[in-house]
Scaffold this motif. Structure first.
Motif, PDB file in Angstrom:
ATOM      1  N   UNK A  49       0.808  -1.222   0.000  1.00 47.43           N
ATOM      2  CA  UNK A  49       0.000   0.000   0.000  1.00 47.43           C
ATOM      3  C   UNK A  49       0.840   1.270   0.000  1.00 47.43           C
ATOM      4  N   UNK A  50       2.158   1.159  -0.093  1.00 45.35           N
ATOM      5  CA  UNK A  50       3.010   2.355  -0.103  1.00 45.35           C
ATOM      6  C   UNK A  50       2.701   3.293  -1.276  1.00 45.35           C
ATOM      7  N   UNK A  51       2.493   2.787  -2.501  1.00 44.13           N
ATOM      8  CA  UNK A  51       2.141   3.725  -3.579  1.00 44.13           C
ATOM      9  C   UNK A  51       0.827   4.462  -3.318  1.00 44.13           C
ATOM     10  N   UNK A  52      -0.134   3.785  -2.716  1.00 46.59           N
ATOM     11  CA  UNK A  52      -1.411   4.436  -2.408  1.00 46.59           C
ATOM     12  C   UNK A  52      -1.232   5.508  -1.328  1.00 46.59           C
ATOM     13  N   UNK A  53      -0.391   5.228  -0.364  1.00 41.67           N
ATOM     14  CA  UNK A  53      -0.118   6.233   0.669  1.00 41.67           C
ATOM     15  C   UNK A  53       0.573   7.450   0.064  1.00 41.67           C
ATOM     16  N   UNK A  54       1.491   7.222  -0.867  1.00 42.03           N
ATOM     17  CA  UNK A  54       2.176   8.342  -1.523  1.00 42.03           C
ATOM     18  C   UNK A  54       1.183   9.192  -2.313  1.00 42.03           C
ATOM     19  N   UNK A  55       0.251   8.544  -3.027  1.00 40.31           N
ATOM     20  CA  UNK A  55      -0.766   9.295  -3.776  1.00 40.31           C
ATOM     21  C   UNK A  55      -1.681  10.068  -2.839  1.00 40.31           C
ATOM     22  N   UNK A  56      -1.993   9.491  -1.685  1.00 34.00           N
ATOM     23  CA  UNK A  56      -2.857  10.179  -0.721  1.00 34.00           C
ATOM     24  C   UNK A  56      -2.169  11.432  -0.192  1.00 34.00           C
ATOM     25  N   UNK A  57      -0.869  11.352   0.080  1.00 33.21           N
ATOM     26  CA  UNK A  57      -0.128  12.538   0.543  1.00 33.21           C
ATOM     27  C   UNK A  57       0.023  13.566  -0.567  1.00 33.21           C
ATOM     28  N   UNK A  58       0.195  13.077  -1.817  1.00 42.07           N
ATOM     29  CA  UNK A  58       0.347  13.987  -2.949  1.00 42.07           C
ATOM     30  C   UNK A  58      -0.936  14.761  -3.217  1.00 42.07           C
ATOM     31  N   UNK A  59      -2.082  14.151  -2.924  1.00 43.18           N
ATOM     32  CA  UNK A  59      -3.361  14.811  -3.178  1.00 43.18           C
ATOM     33  C   UNK A  59      -3.532  16.073  -2.333  1.00 43.18           C
ATOM     34  N   UNK A  60      -2.907  16.107  -1.182  1.00 47.97           N
ATOM     35  CA  UNK A  60      -3.015  17.297  -0.338  1.00 47.97           C
ATOM     36  C   UNK A  60      -2.313  18.496  -0.957  1.00 47.97           C
ATOM     37  N   UNK A  61      -1.298  18.244  -1.789  1.00 47.79           N
ATOM     38  CA  UNK A  61      -0.579  19.360  -2.395  1.00 47.79           C
ATOM     39  C   UNK A  61      -1.068  19.678  -3.805  1.00 47.79           C
ATOM     40  N   UNK A  62      -1.364  18.653  -4.604  1.00 49.20           N
ATOM     41  CA  UNK A  62      -1.840  18.894  -5.952  1.00 49.20           C
ATOM     42  C   UNK A  62      -2.799  17.797  -6.387  1.00 49.20           C
ATOM     43  N   UNK A  63      -4.002  18.185  -6.754  1.00 52.00           N
ATOM     44  CA  UNK A  63      -5.013  17.228  -7.171  1.00 52.00           C
ATOM     45  C   UNK A  63      -4.642  16.599  -8.503  1.00 52.00           C
TER      46      UNK A  63
END
Length: 76
Positions: free
Chosen positions: A17-31
């Motif tokens: 689930x590491x890639x999903x966690x990275x995408x979740x953190x990235x969503x906070x900065x840029x959709x």
């Protein structure tokens, strides 16, 4: 038996689930950055849908398309 299920949990939570966690953190900065995979897949699907429709039109123009309703025995 408990260790077996904790091992499965560790595999998924700590590694898969590491890639999903990275995408979740990235969503906070840029959709747009978080949804780049979706945009790429939509572009690929749109390209192949246009390709498919062009191929259907090409077969229709060459009269290669069979539109006989009795192609299946249950339609007779």
């Amino acid at each position: 038996m408990k260790a077996f299920f904790e091992g499965i949990q560790s595999l998924f939570v700590d590694f898969l689930f590491l890639p999903h966690d990275a995408l979740r953190k990235l969503e906070l900065s840029t959709w747009f950055g978080a949804n780049i995979i979706n945009w790429i897949l939509m572009g690929i699907c749109a390209y192949y849908m246009v390709y498919w429709v062009k191929q259907l039109q090409l077969h229709k123009n060459n009269n290669e398309e069979t539109q006989d309703t009795t192609a299946h025995s249950f339609l007779k």
